[in-house]
Design a protein around this motif. Structure first.
Motif, short mmCIF file in Angstrom:
data_model
loop_
_atom_site.label_atom_id
_atom_site.label_comp_id
_atom_site.label_asym_id
_atom_site.label_seq_id
_atom_site.Cartn_x
_atom_site.Cartn_y
_atom_site.Cartn_z
N ILE A 75 0.51 -0.85 0.39
CA ILE A 75 -0.61 0.37 0.06
C ILE A 75 0.79 1.45 0.66
O ILE A 75 0.76 2.09 -0.79
N LEU A 76 2.20 1.25 0.74
CA LEU A 76 2.18 1.85 1.15
C LEU A 76 3.42 2.66 -0.29
O LEU A 76 4.14 3.50 -0.89
N ARG A 77 3.93 1.61 -1.20
CA ARG A 77 4.56 1.66 -2.61
C ARG A 77 3.76 2.65 -3.72
O ARG A 77 4.17 2.81 -3.94
N LYS A 78 2.45 1.40 -3.36
CA LYS A 78 1.19 2.03 -3.93
C LYS A 78 1.65 4.21 -3.97
O LYS A 78 1.37 4.64 -5.43
N GLU A 79 1.32 4.38 -2.98
CA GLU A 79 1.32 6.23 -2.46
C GLU A 79 2.34 6.38 -2.88
O GLU A 79 2.52 7.48 -3.20
N PHE A 80 3.09 5.98 -3.20
CA PHE A 80 4.57 6.78 -3.30
C PHE A 80 4.72 7.20 -4.15
O PHE A 80 4.91 8.02 -4.84
N LEU A 81 4.53 5.91 -5.46
CA LEU A 81 4.42 5.89 -6.39
C LEU A 81 3.10 7.41 -7.27
O LEU A 81 3.62 7.82 -7.86
N SER A 82 2.48 6.85 -6.46
CA SER A 82 1.41 7.87 -6.99
C SER A 82 1.49 9.90 -6.54
O SER A 82 1.13 10.58 -6.67
N THR A 83 1.62 9.27 -5.04
CA THR A 83 2.98 10.81 -5.22
C THR A 83 3.98 11.30 -5.50
O THR A 83 4.07 12.72 -5.92
N TYR A 84 4.73 10.16 -6.16
CA TYR A 84 5.79 10.68 -6.90
C TYR A 84 5.14 11.31 -8.38
O TYR A 84 5.84 12.11 -9.05
N GLN A 85 4.65 10.39 -8.20
CA GLN A 85 3.81 10.61 -10.54
C GLN A 85 3.46 12.39 -10.08
O GLN A 85 3.75 13.69 -11.26
N ALA A 86 2.45 12.87 -8.85
CA ALA A 86 2.18 14.41 -9.12
C ALA A 86 3.56 15.12 -8.55
O ALA A 86 3.63 16.64 -8.62
N ASN A 87 4.83 14.74 -8.25
CA ASN A 87 5.97 15.72 -7.95
C ASN A 87 6.91 15.37 -9.09
O ASN A 87 8.04 15.77 -8.51
N ILE A 88 6.82 14.57 -10.04
CA ILE A 88 8.03 14.12 -11.06
C ILE A 88 8.66 14.81 -11.65
O ILE A 88 9.96 14.23 -11.49
N ASN A 89 9.23 16.14 -11.34
CA ASN A 89 9.91 16.91 -12.38
C ASN A 89 9.51 18.75 -11.06
O ASN A 89 10.17 19.22 -11.93
N LEU A 90 9.78 18.24 -10.43
CA LEU A 90 10.23 19.32 -9.01
C LEU A 90 11.67 19.81 -9.34
O LEU A 90 11.66 20.84 -9.35
N HIS A 91 12.45 18.93 -8.73
CA HIS A 91 13.87 19.55 -8.55
C HIS A 91 14.37 18.61 -9.80
O HIS A 91 16.15 18.58 -9.46
N THR A 92 14.39 17.53 -10.97
CA THR A 92 15.14 16.50 -11.27
C THR A 92 15.62 17.09 -12.68
O THR A 92 14.77 18.44 -13.34
N ARG A 93 17.03 16.65 -13.03
CA ARG A 93 17.25 17.64 -14.26
C ARG A 93 18.59 16.76 -14.55
O ARG A 93 18.91 15.80 -13.70
N PHE A 94 18.85 16.76 -16.43
CA PHE A 94 20.02 16.19 -16.34
C PHE A 94 21.56 16.17 -15.53
O PHE A 94 21.96 17.72 -14.89
#
Length: 223
Positions: A75-94
């Protein structure tokens, strides 16, 4: 580390998280959002960055520690993935130098692609933020096939899509499973030592052909 003679590849495949893109902060902050809901202490950047390549399960194990058996991890894994999906590119960079590396590969007419263990719905969403990936010859995710790395099948599948023999391909990643998959596929393997290379087994013992410290060393290797 092996001492294989360098031959110019016909294609280069990359892992995604920790190799092409620095996704650690978005992944780690997702973990901290989950921990906050559970009234558990946050994990620092220095602690979660080395574990980022191990995905949702690796990060949850880090954050929950000895408390892990008290929770339904799926359950926590699924919550992690959905939360990450909503914040997927806030700080990510090449990673520094990677854009220039990909541009040079195009100029040198070397095909390239992505083989990641990230779920396809997240891979597709993340790559859409970066125009460079429109030039990728293959994007293989962790659920594209029934198996994922360290099984070599995703890598050989990418080669098939690109019409390249595996022996003429390099695979570059920052986790031991990347190197194992590449070696099993018969590729030349390179450790992206700028990534999240934390592992109980030292990088020098991963049986990679090369360990490189910066993306532009990729170009230097075949020039």
């Amino acid at each position: 580390m092996c001492t294989k003679t360098v031959t110019k590849p016909k294609a280069i495949l990359f892992d995604l998280d920790g190799t092409l893109l620095d996704t650690a902060k978005d992944l780690g902050e997702t973990l901290n959002l989950i921990l906050k809901k559970l009234d558990l202490p946050a994990v620092s950047y220095d602690d979660y960055r080395p574990v980022a390549s191990h995905g949702a399960m690796g990060l949850l194990k880090l954050g929950l520690g000895d408390n892990i058996k008290a929770y339904d991890i799926e359950i926590l894994r699924k919550e992690f993935l959905s939360t990450y999906q909503a914040n997927i590119n806030l700080h990510t960079r090449f990673f520094d130098g990677m854009r220039e590396c990909l541009k040079q590969l195009q100029q040198d007419q070397l095909r390239w692609g992505v083989v990641t263990n990230k779920p396809e719905f997240l891979t597709t969403q993340l790559l859409a933020h970066y125009p460079e990936f429109s030039l990728s010859g293959a994007n293989i995710s962790g659920d594209t096939l029934p198996v994922r790395k360290p099984d070599p099948a995703p890598l050989t599948h990418a080669c098939k899509l690109m019409d390249i023999d595996a022996k003429d391909c390099w695979y570059i990643g920052d986790a031991q499973r990347d190197i194992e998959a590449g070696n099993r596929a018969g590729m030349t393997t390179l450790v992206a030592n700028w990534g999240y290379t934390y592992d109980p087994i030292p990088v020098s013992e991963w049986q990679a052909d090369y360990i490189i410290e910066h993306p532009l060393e990729i170009i230097d290797k075949y020039k």
